[in-house]
Every structure is written in structure tokens, then in C-alpha cells.
Motif scaffolding. Structure first.
Motif, PDB file in Angstrom:
ATOM      1  N   MET A   1       0.822  -1.206   0.000  1.00 51.90           N
ATOM      2  CA  MET A   1       0.000   0.000   0.000  1.00 51.90           C
ATOM      3  C   MET A   1       0.858   1.258   0.000  1.00 51.90           C
ATOM      4  O   MET A   1       0.551   2.215  -0.695  1.00 51.90           O
ATOM      5  N   MET A   2       1.940   1.235   0.776  1.00 51.96           N
ATOM      6  CA  MET A   2       2.805   2.402   0.873  1.00 51.96           C
ATOM      7  C   MET A   2       3.465   2.753  -0.469  1.00 51.96           C
ATOM      8  O   MET A   2       3.498   3.925  -0.847  1.00 51.96           O
ATOM      9  N   PRO A   3       3.974   1.753  -1.237  1.00 54.05           N
ATOM     10  CA  PRO A   3       4.575   2.102  -2.535  1.00 54.05           C
ATOM     11  C   PRO A   3       3.570   2.739  -3.493  1.00 54.05           C
ATOM     12  O   PRO A   3       3.934   3.600  -4.292  1.00 54.05           O
ATOM     13  N   LEU A   4       2.316   2.333  -3.423  1.00 60.11           N
ATOM     14  CA  LEU A   4       1.297   2.910  -4.289  1.00 60.11           C
ATOM     15  C   LEU A   4       1.083   4.390  -3.961  1.00 60.11           C
ATOM     16  O   LEU A   4       0.993   5.230  -4.869  1.00 60.11           O
TER      17      LEU A   4
ATOM     18  N   ILE B   1       1.835   7.571  -6.438  1.00 55.74           N
ATOM     19  CA  ILE B   1       0.813   8.579  -6.753  1.00 55.74           C
ATOM     20  C   ILE B   1       1.339   9.977  -6.461  1.00 55.74           C
ATOM     21  O   ILE B   1       1.153  10.902  -7.271  1.00 55.74           O
ATOM     22  N   ILE B   2       2.016  10.151  -5.332  1.00 53.90           N
ATOM     23  CA  ILE B   2       2.570  11.462  -4.976  1.00 53.90           C
ATOM     24  C   ILE B   2       3.612  11.903  -5.998  1.00 53.90           C
ATOM     25  O   ILE B   2       3.609  13.055  -6.446  1.00 53.90           O
ATOM     26  N   ILE B   3       4.486  10.994  -6.411  1.00 49.70           N
ATOM     27  CA  ILE B   3       5.513  11.326  -7.415  1.00 49.70           C
ATOM     28  C   ILE B   3       4.853  11.676  -8.745  1.00 49.70           C
ATOM     29  O   ILE B   3       5.251  12.630  -9.418  1.00 49.70           O
TER      30      ILE B   3
ATOM     31  N   VAL C   1       1.854  12.947  -9.252  1.00 48.82           N
ATOM     32  CA  VAL C   1       1.222  14.255  -9.137  1.00 48.82           C
ATOM     33  C   VAL C   1       2.273  15.364  -9.225  1.00 48.82           C
ATOM     34  O   VAL C   1       2.067  16.381  -9.890  1.00 48.82           O
ATOM     35  N   CYS C   2       3.417  15.163  -8.568  1.00 47.30           N
ATOM     36  CA  CYS C   2       4.492  16.164  -8.634  1.00 47.30           C
ATOM     37  C   CYS C   2       5.002  16.338 -10.060  1.00 47.30           C
ATOM     38  O   CYS C   2       5.253  17.457 -10.506  1.00 47.30           O
ATOM     39  N   ILE C   3       5.143  15.241 -10.793  1.00 45.63           N
ATOM     40  CA  ILE C   3       5.598  15.314 -12.183  1.00 45.63           C
ATOM     41  C   ILE C   3       4.576  16.063 -13.031  1.00 45.63           C
ATOM     42  O   ILE C   3       4.933  16.915 -13.861  1.00 45.63           O
ATOM     43  N   LEU C   4       3.287  15.777 -12.840  1.00 43.83           N
ATOM     44  CA  LEU C   4       2.244  16.467 -13.614  1.00 43.83           C
ATOM     45  C   LEU C   4       2.213  17.963 -13.313  1.00 43.83           C
ATOM     46  O   LEU C   4       2.060  18.779 -14.232  1.00 43.83           O
ATOM     47  N   ILE C   5       2.395  18.333 -12.053  1.00 38.22           N
ATOM     48  CA  ILE C   5       2.427  19.756 -11.703  1.00 38.22           C
ATOM     49  C   ILE C   5       3.635  20.421 -12.349  1.00 38.22           C
ATOM     50  O   ILE C   5       3.532  21.528 -12.893  1.00 38.22           O
ATOM     51  N   GLY C   6       4.780  19.757 -12.326  1.00 44.23           N
ATOM     52  CA  GLY C   6       5.979  20.297 -12.966  1.00 44.23           C
ATOM     53  C   GLY C   6       5.781  20.492 -14.461  1.00 44.23           C
ATOM     54  O   GLY C   6       6.153  21.522 -15.021  1.00 44.23           O
ATOM     55  N   LEU C   7       5.188  19.505 -15.120  1.00 47.76           N
ATOM     56  CA  LEU C   7       4.926  19.625 -16.558  1.00 47.76           C
ATOM     57  C   LEU C   7       3.969  20.770 -16.851  1.00 47.76           C
ATOM     58  O   LEU C   7       4.131  21.478 -17.843  1.00 47.76           O
ATOM     59  N   TYR C   8       2.987  20.949 -15.988  1.00 46.10           N
ATOM     60  CA  TYR C   8       2.025  22.041 -16.165  1.00 46.10           C
ATOM     61  C   TYR C   8       2.742  23.391 -16.167  1.00 46.10           C
ATOM     62  O   TYR C   8       2.499  24.242 -17.029  1.00 46.10           O
ATOM     63  N   PHE C   9       3.656  23.584 -15.218  1.00 39.99           N
ATOM     64  CA  PHE C   9       4.373  24.852 -15.151  1.00 39.99           C
ATOM     65  C   PHE C   9       5.353  25.018 -16.313  1.00 39.99           C
ATOM     66  O   PHE C   9       5.509  26.117 -16.855  1.00 39.99           O
ATOM     67  N   VAL C  10       5.997  23.948 -16.736  1.00 36.78           N
ATOM     68  CA  VAL C  10       6.934  24.029 -17.866  1.00 36.78           C
ATOM     69  C   VAL C  10       6.191  24.411 -19.145  1.00 36.78           C
ATOM     70  O   VAL C  10       6.620  25.299 -19.886  1.00 36.78           O
TER      71      VAL C  10
END
Length: 53
Positions: A1-4, A8-10, A12-21
Motif C-alpha cells: 500500500m505504501m509504494p502505491l 501517486i505522490i511522485i 502528481v508532482c511530475i504532472l504539476i511540474g509539466l504544467y508549469f513548464v
């Protein structure tokens, strides 16, 4: 459960970074001028195709 949860957190962080780029790229004056240049070339090619036929 913890790896999932970590995955998910990683993700979301990648998607937010792509949004700003992508946002900064779209606001960049170099990108705007390049897109205008491509549009001019495209229209020029369309005009040339019409004169050939």
C-alpha cells in the motif's frame, strides 16, 4: 500500500511540474515568434499548392 501512495505522490508532482513548464513555454516570446514563423511558412506553402494546380 505504501509504494502505491508514494507512486501517486511522485506522479502528481511530475504532472504539476509539466504544467508549469508548458505554461512558461507558451508565454515565452521566442515560442510565439517561432509559431508565427511556422504559420507564415504553412500559408506560403498552401498558396504555392494552389498556384500549381
Amino acid at each position: 500500500m505504501m509504494p502505491l501512495i508514494v507512486e501517486i505522490i511522485i506522479s502528481v508532482c511530475i504532472l504539476i511540474g509539466l504544467y508549469f513548464v508548458v505554461g512558461r513555454l507558451l508565454e515565452s516570446p521566442r515560442v510565439v515568434s517561432y509559431v508565427e514563423h511556422l504559420e507564415e511558412q504553412f500559408e506560403k506553402n498552401l498558396d504555392e499548392d494552389k498556384t500549381i494546380e
